[in-house]
Design a protein around this motif. Structure first.
Motif, PDB file in Angstrom:
ATOM      1  N   UNK A   1     -23.093 -14.198  27.584  1.00  0.00           N
ATOM      2  CA  UNK A   1     -23.548 -14.258  26.360  1.00  0.00           C
ATOM      3  C   UNK A   1     -23.469 -13.842  25.171  1.00  0.00           C
ATOM      4  N   UNK A   2     -24.313 -14.281  24.127  1.00  0.00           N
ATOM      5  CA  UNK A   2     -23.480 -13.464  22.629  1.00  0.00           C
ATOM      6  C   UNK A   2     -23.251 -12.209  22.342  1.00  0.00           C
ATOM      7  N   UNK A   3     -21.986 -12.077  21.904  1.00  0.00           N
ATOM      8  CA  UNK A   3     -21.715 -10.123  21.602  1.00  0.00           C
ATOM      9  C   UNK A   3     -23.313  -9.991  20.775  1.00  0.00           C
ATOM     10  N   UNK A   4     -23.753  -8.835  20.442  1.00  0.00           N
ATOM     11  CA  UNK A   4     -23.928  -8.109  19.482  1.00  0.00           C
ATOM     12  C   UNK A   4     -23.813  -7.115  18.352  1.00  0.00           C
ATOM     13  N   UNK A   5     -23.593  -7.314  17.105  1.00  0.00           N
ATOM     14  CA  UNK A   5     -23.009  -7.029  15.837  1.00  0.00           C
ATOM     15  C   UNK A   5     -23.406  -5.560  16.127  1.00  0.00           C
ATOM     16  N   UNK A   6     -22.985  -4.347  15.576  1.00  0.00           N
ATOM     17  CA  UNK A   6     -23.018  -2.747  15.610  1.00  0.00           C
ATOM     18  C   UNK A   6     -22.904  -2.265  15.134  1.00  0.00           C
ATOM     19  N   UNK A   7     -22.095  -2.752  14.038  1.00  0.00           N
ATOM     20  CA  UNK A   7     -22.276  -2.022  12.618  1.00  0.00           C
ATOM     21  C   UNK A   7     -21.488  -3.143  11.524  1.00  0.00           C
ATOM     22  N   UNK A   8     -22.206  -3.043  10.148  1.00  0.00           N
ATOM     23  CA  UNK A   8     -21.191  -4.019   8.945  1.00  0.00           C
ATOM     24  C   UNK A   8     -20.836  -2.974   7.446  1.00  0.00           C
ATOM     25  N   UNK A   9     -19.919  -2.660   7.340  1.00  0.00           N
ATOM     26  CA  UNK A   9     -19.398  -2.426   6.587  1.00  0.00           C
ATOM     27  C   UNK A   9     -19.716  -3.228   4.602  1.00  0.00           C
ATOM     28  N   UNK A  10     -20.704  -2.273   3.709  1.00  0.00           N
ATOM     29  CA  UNK A  10     -20.157  -3.177   2.724  1.00  0.00           C
ATOM     30  C   UNK A  10     -19.795  -3.953   2.159  1.00  0.00           C
ATOM     31  N   UNK A  11     -18.923  -4.653   2.789  1.00  0.00           N
ATOM     32  CA  UNK A  11     -17.168  -4.929   2.052  1.00  0.00           C
ATOM     33  C   UNK A  11     -17.343  -6.772   1.731  1.00  0.00           C
ATOM     34  N   UNK A  12     -17.234  -7.422   1.071  1.00  0.00           N
ATOM     35  CA  UNK A  12     -16.876  -9.060   1.047  1.00  0.00           C
ATOM     36  C   UNK A  12     -16.252  -9.482   2.321  1.00  0.00           C
ATOM     37  N   UNK A  13     -15.301  -8.694   2.888  1.00  0.00           N
ATOM     38  CA  UNK A  13     -14.490  -9.347   3.411  1.00  0.00           C
ATOM     39  C   UNK A  13     -15.013  -7.928   5.233  1.00  0.00           C
ATOM     40  N   UNK A  14     -15.589  -8.124   5.891  1.00  0.00           N
ATOM     41  CA  UNK A  14     -16.403  -7.169   6.403  1.00  0.00           C
ATOM     42  C   UNK A  14     -15.612  -6.678   7.630  1.00  0.00           C
ATOM     43  N   UNK A  15     -16.080  -5.550   8.261  1.00  0.00           N
ATOM     44  CA  UNK A  15     -15.314  -4.817   9.667  1.00  0.00           C
ATOM     45  C   UNK A  15     -16.285  -4.240  10.150  1.00  0.00           C
ATOM     46  N   UNK A  16     -17.022  -5.467  11.161  1.00  0.00           N
ATOM     47  CA  UNK A  16     -17.885  -5.204  12.199  1.00  0.00           C
ATOM     48  C   UNK A  16     -17.730  -4.808  14.076  1.00  0.00           C
ATOM     49  N   UNK A  17     -17.783  -3.386  13.823  1.00  0.00           N
ATOM     50  CA  UNK A  17     -17.252  -2.506  14.965  1.00  0.00           C
ATOM     51  C   UNK A  17     -18.002  -3.022  16.382  1.00  0.00           C
ATOM     52  N   UNK A  18     -17.374  -3.217  17.480  1.00  0.00           N
ATOM     53  CA  UNK A  18     -17.496  -3.919  18.827  1.00  0.00           C
ATOM     54  C   UNK A  18     -17.004  -2.464  19.988  1.00  0.00           C
ATOM     55  N   UNK A  19     -17.906  -1.750  20.549  1.00  0.00           N
ATOM     56  CA  UNK A  19     -17.737  -1.284  21.250  1.00  0.00           C
ATOM     57  C   UNK A  19     -17.154  -1.274  22.425  1.00  0.00           C
ATOM     58  N   UNK A  20     -18.038  -2.871  22.558  1.00  0.00           N
ATOM     59  CA  UNK A  20     -17.041  -3.458  24.148  1.00  0.00           C
ATOM     60  C   UNK A  20     -16.091  -4.167  24.201  1.00  0.00           C
ATOM     61  N   UNK A  21     -15.860  -3.882  22.902  1.00  0.00           N
ATOM     62  CA  UNK A  21     -14.221  -4.710  22.860  1.00  0.00           C
ATOM     63  C   UNK A  21     -13.375  -3.646  22.438  1.00  0.00           C
ATOM     64  N   UNK A  22     -13.433  -2.504  22.390  1.00  0.00           N
ATOM     65  CA  UNK A  22     -13.326  -1.567  21.749  1.00  0.00           C
ATOM     66  C   UNK A  22     -11.592  -2.447  20.192  1.00  0.00           C
ATOM     67  N   UNK A  23     -13.129  -3.328  19.485  1.00  0.00           N
ATOM     68  CA  UNK A  23     -11.769  -3.607  18.404  1.00  0.00           C
ATOM     69  C   UNK A  23     -13.109  -3.830  17.526  1.00  0.00           C
ATOM     70  N   UNK A  24     -13.116  -5.087  16.869  1.00  0.00           N
ATOM     71  CA  UNK A  24     -14.367  -5.151  15.135  1.00  0.00           C
ATOM     72  C   UNK A  24     -13.977  -6.572  14.956  1.00  0.00           C
ATOM     73  N   UNK A  25     -15.119  -6.946  14.860  1.00  0.00           N
ATOM     74  CA  UNK A  25     -15.448  -7.705  14.414  1.00  0.00           C
ATOM     75  C   UNK A  25     -14.838  -8.581  12.280  1.00  0.00           C
ATOM     76  N   UNK A  26     -14.156  -9.012  11.756  1.00  0.00           N
ATOM     77  CA  UNK A  26     -13.809  -9.065  10.583  1.00  0.00           C
ATOM     78  C   UNK A  26     -14.297 -10.690  10.129  1.00  0.00           C
ATOM     79  N   UNK A  27     -16.401  -9.999   9.017  1.00  0.00           N
ATOM     80  CA  UNK A  27     -16.628 -10.976   8.807  1.00  0.00           C
ATOM     81  C   UNK A  27     -16.140 -11.443   6.879  1.00  0.00           C
ATOM     82  N   UNK A  28     -16.208 -12.946   6.656  1.00  0.00           N
ATOM     83  CA  UNK A  28     -15.847 -12.769   5.227  1.00  0.00           C
ATOM     84  C   UNK A  28     -16.018 -14.635   5.133  1.00  0.00           C
TER      85      UNK A  28
END
Length: 467
Positions: free
Chosen positions: A21-48
């Motif tokens: 199922x869908x992964x949940x967002x954890x944290x979002x930096x206040x950036x236009x191109x933002x990095x969103x942490x994903x502890x489950x993946x030990x990576x982060x999502x880039x939202x832009x």
């Protein structure tokens, strides 16, 4: 390569399905191109905003060809330098930033996305458990037979049976995984054909993977012991399919390619070290992608004036481009000039009504610390969360606005939304209970707080039982 659920284009060991199922967002930096942490993946999502719009437009013909609705499928970018992509449940395709950075053109990215859509359409994540179950059955049978042999006095024979059983189980699972990969390859080829998109990019990308296999000294004689067929095997099969397709000689859409070069440069500027970005995009390069990349490099290096120079160069070329306006607003905001950031961000929102840009505008309005701006910030944020609820930073900002206005119950509700999204169930429950204390029963907000409280209690209880 960090463990993850679902498929990867390039992998050499079996993967454990980490989530469904869908992964949940954890944290979002206040950036236009933002990095969103994903502890489950030990990576982060880039939202832009620009990247997500491009991904949606680029993949829409393929999604339709796969029999799915474009509005239900999302292509998201993971901050990872490796060349890879995967699916992990739901109608989501996760693309590594390294794949976009290394792709030579948009057609190569479309080939990757088509393959991943093949996994979604084929239900491979759901069927992943079938391969594990079948392999587990072989393993358990070998353990029983081995134990029986040991009990009968044949310790060496019993251990041999167990070892062979483990090997057979692994072979069974790997064969199952390779079958899914081959199926996704052919499905992706069908989608490209139906969408009238050339398969050249797909073959080119598999050649990139093959070169990587050569560098890693992966044996090229057979696929035994691998979750995926060898890239050379995949190329041979797909070449026969692609070269006879009517779309084989079709050229790349120049407008789509130009958009790809922009988001690629933007991405490189955001994730790479500034020195590397400036080497790749030197001052002598006056193209739009180069200005984009350097703007982020200078901004990361804390040279706001140089970053603004690059942003202004972009706006000189396209004064009404919402993403150039967004970039200038971001630089101004994060350089301590929120009042100056409001105008370009407000214009960008007017043009696009994009939720991610709206949240940035609201951040700038709040950062001015002018109470006259709070009503606009609240309106902008409420509209943003209606269109994109899974943005923790938006809920945080909305909570700030409510708190400044003295609306403590709704501030608590916004906080509950944020914690629920982050998977912090005790904090979500506490905030939801606080919200219900001050909200009128039966209202929409009260019922929402009640829902969060119920789901949070259930999650806490489930976690308690697992201990």
């Amino acid at each position: 390569m960090a463990p993850r659920g679902g498929d990867g284009l390039l992998s050499y060991i079996p993967r454990t399905l980490l989530m469904r199922g869908r992964l949940k967002l954890v944290a979002l930096a206040a950036l236009a191109l933002a990095s969103v942490a994903r502890p489950a993946l030990a990576q982060s999502i880039l939202r832009d905003a620009e990247t997500e719009a491009f991904m949606a437009d680029m993949s829409a013909p393929l999604v339709k060809a796969a029999g799915m609705q474009p509005r239900n499928v999302q292509i998201m970018v993971i901050n990872n330098p490796e060349i890879n992509a995967f699916v992990a449940g739901g109608q989501y395709v996760w693309v590594h930033s390294g794949l976009l950075a290394q792709a030579d053109n948009v057609n190569q990215v479309q080939g990757v996305v088509a393959h991943e859509l093949g996994h979604i359409e084929g239900g491979h994540i759901v069927r992943f458990g079938e391969g594990i179950k079948e392999a587990t059955g072989v393993t358990l049978l070998s353990l029983v037979l081995g134990a029986a042999a040991i009990a009968a006095g044949g310790a060496e024979a019993g251990l041999g049976i167990m070892g062979l059983g483990q090997q057979a189980a692994m072979s069974r699972f790997l064969a199952f995984s390779r079958g899914q990969e081959s199926s996704a390859d052919l499905a992706g080829a069908r989608y490209l054909s139906a969408a009238g998109i050339s398969g050249k990019g797909s073959l080119e990308f598999f050649k990139k993977l093959q070169n990587q296999e050569y560098r890693l000294a992966i044996p090229q004689d057979n696929s035994y012991g691998r979750t995926h067929p060898l890239s050379g095997e995949r190329i041979s099969v797909l070449r026969e399919v692609y070269t006879v397709d009517p779309a084989w000689e079709k050229s790349i859409d120049p407008q789509l390619e130009a958009r790809f070069e922009r988001i690629k440069a933007k991405l490189i500027g955001f994730v790479s070290e500034p020195t590397q970005t400036l080497q790749k995009y030197p001052e002598s390069d006056q193209s739009i992608p180069a200005h984009y990349a350097r703007a982020y490099a200078w901004h990361k290096s804390a040279y706001p004036q140089r970053a603004l120079y690059e942003a202004d160069a972009l706006l000189a070329a396209a004064p009404n481009d919402p993403y150039f306006l967004e970039l200038k607003g971001q630089i101004l905001l994060e350089s301590g000039r929120p009042k100056d950031a409001v105008a370009p961000l407000r214009e960008a929102v007017r043009i696009t009504n994009q939720p991610l840009i709206s949240v940035l505008l609201a951040h700038a309005l709040i950062a001015t610390e002018d109470e006259a701006n709070f009503a606009e910030a609240e309106q902008v944020l409420r509209l943003a969360v209606q269109r994109d609820r899974e943005n923790p930073f938006a809920w945080y900002q909305l909570g700030v606005v409510y708190e400044r206005r003295g609306d403590t119950p709704r501030a608590a509700l916004a906080t509950a939304e944020r914690y629920a999204m982050m998977g912090q169930h005790p904090m979500a429950l506490r905030s939801a209970d606080a919200a219900m204390q001050g909200l009128q029963q039966g209202t929409v907000d009260y019922l929402r707080a009640q829902d969060i409280a119920m789901t949070s209690r259930a999650a806490i209880e489930q976690q308690r039982k697992k201990r």
